[in-house]
Design a protein around this motif. Structure first.
Motif, PDB file in Angstrom:
ATOM      1  N   GLN A  82     -31.182  -6.594  47.641  1.00 25.09           N
ATOM      2  CA  GLN A  82     -30.712  -7.942  47.270  1.00 25.09           C
ATOM      3  C   GLN A  82     -30.985  -8.209  45.527  1.00 25.09           C
ATOM      4  OE1 GLN A  82     -31.748 -11.472  49.578  1.00 25.09           O
ATOM      5  NE2 GLN A  82     -31.143 -10.377  51.531  1.00 25.09           N
ATOM      6  N   VAL A  83     -31.465  -7.079  45.046  1.00 24.44           N
ATOM      7  CA  VAL A  83     -31.821  -7.258  43.574  1.00 24.44           C
ATOM      8  C   VAL A  83     -31.289  -6.007  42.689  1.00 24.44           C
ATOM      9  CG1 VAL A  83     -34.362  -6.142  43.978  1.00 24.44           C
ATOM     10  CG2 VAL A  83     -33.611  -7.640  41.728  1.00 24.44           C
ATOM     11  N   SER A  84     -30.584  -6.368  41.703  1.00 20.53           N
ATOM     12  CA  SER A  84     -30.126  -5.171  40.934  1.00 20.53           C
ATOM     13  C   SER A  84     -31.064  -5.236  39.330  1.00 20.53           C
ATOM     14  CB  SER A  84     -28.691  -5.109  40.493  1.00 20.53           C
ATOM     15  OG  SER A  84     -28.515  -6.364  39.869  1.00 20.53           O
ATOM     16  N   TRP A  85     -30.900  -4.163  38.690  1.00 23.75           N
ATOM     17  CA  TRP A  85     -31.635  -3.911  37.772  1.00 23.75           C
ATOM     18  C   TRP A  85     -31.106  -3.320  36.344  1.00 23.75           C
ATOM     19  CZ3 TRP A  85     -37.045  -5.178  38.257  1.00 23.75           C
ATOM     20  CH2 TRP A  85     -37.434  -5.402  39.492  1.00 23.75           C
ATOM     21  N   SER A  86     -31.218  -3.744  35.149  1.00 28.88           N
ATOM     22  CA  SER A  86     -30.802  -2.865  34.026  1.00 28.88           C
ATOM     23  C   SER A  86     -31.829  -3.263  32.980  1.00 28.88           C
ATOM     24  CB  SER A  86     -29.312  -3.300  33.704  1.00 28.88           C
ATOM     25  OG  SER A  86     -29.498  -4.765  33.228  1.00 28.88           O
TER      26      SER A  86
ATOM     27  N   ALA B 121     -45.150   4.515  38.456  1.00 26.85           N
ATOM     28  CA  ALA B 121     -44.019   3.244  37.966  1.00 26.85           C
ATOM     29  C   ALA B 121     -44.184   3.493  36.249  1.00 26.85           C
ATOM     30  CB  ALA B 121     -44.295   2.122  38.510  1.00 26.85           C
ATOM     31  N   SER B 122     -45.387   3.581  35.891  1.00 26.26           N
ATOM     32  CA  SER B 122     -45.501   3.523  34.476  1.00 26.26           C
ATOM     33  C   SER B 122     -44.680   4.839  33.754  1.00 26.26           C
ATOM     34  CB  SER B 122     -46.939   3.325  34.039  1.00 26.26           C
ATOM     35  OG  SER B 122     -47.622   4.648  34.153  1.00 26.26           O
ATOM     36  N   GLN B 123     -44.502   5.953  34.522  1.00 23.29           N
ATOM     37  CA  GLN B 123     -43.954   6.750  33.835  1.00 23.29           C
ATOM     38  C   GLN B 123     -42.565   6.839  33.986  1.00 23.29           C
ATOM     39  OE1 GLN B 123     -45.611   9.776  31.957  1.00 23.29           O
ATOM     40  NE2 GLN B 123     -46.873   8.057  31.945  1.00 23.29           N
ATOM     41  N   VAL B 124     -42.247   6.660  35.361  1.00 31.05           N
ATOM     42  CA  VAL B 124     -40.691   6.726  35.658  1.00 31.05           C
ATOM     43  C   VAL B 124     -39.898   5.755  34.999  1.00 31.05           C
ATOM     44  CG1 VAL B 124     -39.188   6.350  37.506  1.00 31.05           C
ATOM     45  CG2 VAL B 124     -41.384   7.598  38.057  1.00 31.05           C
ATOM     46  N   CYS B 125     -40.576   4.739  34.648  1.00 29.00           N
ATOM     47  CA  CYS B 125     -39.769   3.461  33.992  1.00 29.00           C
ATOM     48  C   CYS B 125     -39.034   3.986  32.437  1.00 29.00           C
ATOM     49  CB  CYS B 125     -40.556   2.317  33.396  1.00 29.00           C
ATOM     50  SG  CYS B 125     -40.718   1.154  34.805  1.00 29.00           S
ATOM     51  N   TRP B 126     -39.446   5.360  32.187  1.00 28.29           N
ATOM     52  CA  TRP B 126     -38.891   5.598  30.673  1.00 28.29           C
ATOM     53  C   TRP B 126     -37.870   6.778  31.070  1.00 28.29           C
ATOM     54  CZ3 TRP B 126     -40.594   2.260  27.652  1.00 28.29           C
ATOM     55  CH2 TRP B 126     -41.619   1.856  27.691  1.00 28.29           C
ATOM     56  N   HIS B 127     -37.603   7.144  32.327  1.00 31.86           N
ATOM     57  CA  HIS B 127     -36.493   8.026  32.685  1.00 31.86           C
ATOM     58  C   HIS B 127     -35.230   7.618  32.312  1.00 31.86           C
ATOM     59  CE1 HIS B 127     -34.423  10.874  35.162  1.00 31.86           C
ATOM     60  NE2 HIS B 127     -35.298  11.799  34.994  1.00 31.86           N
ATOM     61  N   ARG B 128     -34.266   8.058  32.259  1.00 32.84           N
ATOM     62  CA  ARG B 128     -33.011   7.779  31.633  1.00 32.84           C
ATOM     63  C   ARG B 128     -32.031   7.466  33.055  1.00 32.84           C
ATOM     64  NH1 ARG B 128     -30.400   7.888  26.760  1.00 32.84           N
ATOM     65  NH2 ARG B 128     -32.079   9.085  25.708  1.00 32.84           N
TER      66      ARG B 128
ATOM     67  N   PRO C  81     -30.151   5.486  35.370  1.00 27.68           N
ATOM     68  CA  PRO C  81     -30.052   3.827  35.465  1.00 27.68           C
ATOM     69  C   PRO C  81     -30.573   3.267  37.044  1.00 27.68           C
ATOM     70  CG  PRO C  81     -27.849   4.953  35.237  1.00 27.68           C
ATOM     71  CD  PRO C  81     -28.736   6.101  35.223  1.00 27.68           C
ATOM     72  N   GLU C  82     -30.780   3.899  37.830  1.00 33.10           N
ATOM     73  CA  GLU C  82     -31.279   3.802  39.229  1.00 33.10           C
ATOM     74  C   GLU C  82     -32.655   3.584  39.238  1.00 33.10           C
ATOM     75  OE1 GLU C  82     -29.490   2.590  41.837  1.00 33.10           O
ATOM     76  OE2 GLU C  82     -27.724   2.813  40.086  1.00 33.10           O
ATOM     77  N   ARG C  83     -33.514   4.124  38.186  1.00 29.37           N
ATOM     78  CA  ARG C  83     -34.842   4.214  38.485  1.00 29.37           C
ATOM     79  C   ARG C  83     -35.551   3.150  38.701  1.00 29.37           C
ATOM     80  NH1 ARG C  83     -33.062   3.551  33.467  1.00 29.37           N
ATOM     81  NH2 ARG C  83     -34.254   2.748  31.707  1.00 29.37           N
TER      82      ARG C  83
ATOM     83  N   ASP D 102     -38.067   9.670  49.191  1.00 26.64           N
ATOM     84  CA  ASP D 102     -38.064   8.779  47.951  1.00 26.64           C
ATOM     85  C   ASP D 102     -39.190   9.082  46.897  1.00 26.64           C
ATOM     86  OD1 ASP D 102     -35.863   7.397  49.189  1.00 26.64           O
ATOM     87  OD2 ASP D 102     -37.024   5.861  50.064  1.00 26.64           O
ATOM     88  N   LEU D 103     -40.337   9.162  47.587  1.00 19.56           N
ATOM     89  CA  LEU D 103     -41.373   9.688  46.730  1.00 19.56           C
ATOM     90  C   LEU D 103     -41.212  10.945  45.785  1.00 19.56           C
ATOM     91  CD1 LEU D 103     -44.346   9.133  45.959  1.00 19.56           C
ATOM     92  CD2 LEU D 103     -45.175  10.309  47.773  1.00 19.56           C
ATOM     93  N   THR D 104     -40.581  12.026  46.642  1.00 21.83           N
ATOM     94  CA  THR D 104     -40.320  13.321  45.846  1.00 21.83           C
ATOM     95  C   THR D 104     -39.272  12.876  44.868  1.00 21.83           C
ATOM     96  OG1 THR D 104     -40.509  14.333  48.180  1.00 21.83           O
ATOM     97  CG2 THR D 104     -39.338  15.532  46.256  1.00 21.83           C
ATOM     98  N   ALA D 105     -38.280  12.191  44.815  1.00 27.54           N
ATOM     99  CA  ALA D 105     -37.260  11.767  44.032  1.00 27.54           C
ATOM    100  C   ALA D 105     -37.947  11.029  42.728  1.00 27.54           C
ATOM    101  CB  ALA D 105     -36.166  10.959  44.293  1.00 27.54           C
TER     102      ALA D 105
END
Ligand code: URA
Length: 481
Positions: A31-35, A68-75, A77-79, A104-107
């Motif tokens: 129920q939430v989307s992000w950009s 999360a502090s690393q994955v946030c910098w990934h390109r 859009p679904e991160r 999910d964790l692996t991704a």
């Protein structure tokens, strides 16, 4: 459905804050989307207030916060959505963080690795060019770089620390970093700027072509480390095609110029006397030495500095026979002067044996080794090499006529008794040597040096001392008879 727009800088902290707010408001992931947008702050559904928190503690595993502090910098859009979906599950089930089979964790872990690799590339491949006044107290530099992910911001503290004495900008298509007087600031991304040619670049090119080692060229590794997409911004890569083209001929030239032997013993090998056609009959210890020096009965003479003859008084009642000279013995031309020899000296002392009254020699007279870089590593002699060298030991026995011989280790035992049975089973016993000569068997001192466990080494050293005491007592009985 709430939509969260995260700012372009400080995205990691903003995501954490927004995710916590959504979690506290019990908003499920679907129920939430992000950009991520140009906004300077978090925007909830274009200006809406953040969702209201419901009471109750939320515990997030620290390993997730790190991820999360690393994955946030990934390109991708679904991160943010992927992170929130996993956060939703991991809060209920913290053990998920350790579940290597969770898809999910692996991704997320794969994204984390990609960001990590990209951070490394940014730090390694940014090349500055000087702009502005070179005489100013703080010189100014600029660079252009195209990272695969949004890694300029997490790399900024590294650059600020590393180039603390200069002002600089690093422009990327997404963001521009400015560091002035140590203050870090970001601006919207830019097109590739016109950067002047830099005088320092010439130095850099010279340096690169000099350190380029053609013998180490591994094209696959090189492309993995420095993918071609980065080449256009690295001045030194302009040299690579030419350097690679010339690599083979340079390797050949290097091989031709390289010394074939370590210099410290090459000279001694060159000065060695030429071999006689056949070993002459033994006469004195001196002539025996000369004959041994010219020995070519097996190939070991080729790599050794010199033959190492036995030494000691001609009337020695006791003879010690080791395996072969070691590195130090090979260089000094004397038996048992290296680490094993020093240990042997100590224990002989403790066992009441005067080394100066004994004759010390080896079953094999030349040092056998394998080269590891410049180091010569001991290699055991083969049965054929022991047997080729037996003539010298026999002649030493004939000349010295000891009453008792002590065989130190398996090679000496083989040479003296002809048996290759395990030395540990036979140690402490006396067997028949050439012409019925009594041979007392024990271990080699380097066996003790090789034992990694200090307690075992202590125990074995004591056993070796007892063996030598037993050998001395046996000799005393022989002499008294
Ligand atoms: N080991 C041996 O067997 N002999 C030496 O002379 C030195 C080390």
């Amino acid at each position: 459905m709430p939509h969260v727009t995260l700012p372009k800088t400080g995205t990691d902290k903003a995501w954490r804050e927004a995710a916590r707010a959504c979690l506290q408001a019990r908003i499920p992931p679907e129920q939430v989307s992000w950009s991520r947008g140009p906004a300077e702050d978090i925007l909830f559904a274009e200006g809406e207030a953040p969702p209201a928190a419901k009471p109750g503690p939320i515990r997030v595993p620290p390993a997730f916060v790190e991820l999360a502090s690393q994955v946030c910098w990934h390109r991708d859009p679904e991160r943010f959505a992927r992170l929130y979906a996993f956060l939703w599950r991991v809060v209920a089930q913290p053990a998920l963080m350790q579940d290597a089979a969770d898809r999910d964790l692996t991704a997320l872990r794969n994204m984390e690795r990609a960001v990590h690799r990209d951070l490394h590339k940014v730090k390694a491949f940014v090349r500055f060019r000087e702009i502005g006044d070179r005489t100013a107290p703080r010189r100014r530099f600029a660079a252009w770089f195209e990272p695969a992910h949004y890694t300029l911001e997490p790399a900024a503290p590294f650059f600020a620390r590393r180039f603390a004495d200069m002002d600089f900008s690093i422009a990327t298509p997404d963001l521009v970093l400015h560091v002035e007087d140590g203050t870090v600031r970001f601006e919207e991304g830019a097109d590739r700027p016109e950067l002047p040619e830099d005088a320092a670049e010439e130095l850099w090119l010279t340096y690169f072509s000099n350190i380029f080692n053609p013998a180490r060229v591994k094209l696959d590794r090189m492309l993995a480390e420095m993918p071609k997409k980065y080449w256009k911004n690295l001045p030194e890569t302009a040299l690579i095609p030419d350097l690679l083209a010339g690599a083979e001929s340079r390797v050949r030239a290097m091989a031709e110029a390289a010394p074939t032997r370590a210099p410290f013993y090459a000279k001694a090998i060159a000065a060695r006397p030429k071999a006689p056609a056949a070993p002459p009959e033994a006469g004195s210890l001196a002539s025996l030495r000369a004959e041994e020096a010219a020995c070519t009965r097996c190939p070991l003479f080729e790599g050794a500095t010199q033959a190492v003859p036995g030494e000691g008084p001609l009337d020695a009642p006791l003879m010690f026979v080791g395996e072969q000279p070691g590195d130090q013995e090979d260089l000094q031309g004397r038996p048992f002067v290296g680490p094993a020899g020093q240990l042997l000296d100590d224990i002989l002392n403790q066992a009441g044996i005067d080394r100066r009254r004994a004759f010390l020699t080896n079953a094999v007279k030349h040092f056998k080794y394998t080269l590891k870089g410049k180091r010569r590593i001991h290699a055991s002699p083969s049965g054929g090499e022991i047997s080729a060298c037996r003539t010298w030991l026999s002649q030493e026995l004939t000349l010295v006529k000891p009453r008792l011989v002590v065989a130190l280790g398996a090679s000496a035992a083989e040479s003296l008794t002809g048996s290759r049975e395990g030395i540990l089973k036979r140690r402490g016993s006396i067997e028949d040597g050439p012409g019925g000569l009594p041979v007392f068997l024990t271990v080699h001192p380097s066996f003790l040096l090789r034992l990694p466990d200090p307690v075992a080494r202590e125990m074995e050293t004591e056993r070796f001392r007892q063996d030598l005491v037993a050998a001395r007592e046996h000799l005393e009985r022989l002499m008294a008879a």
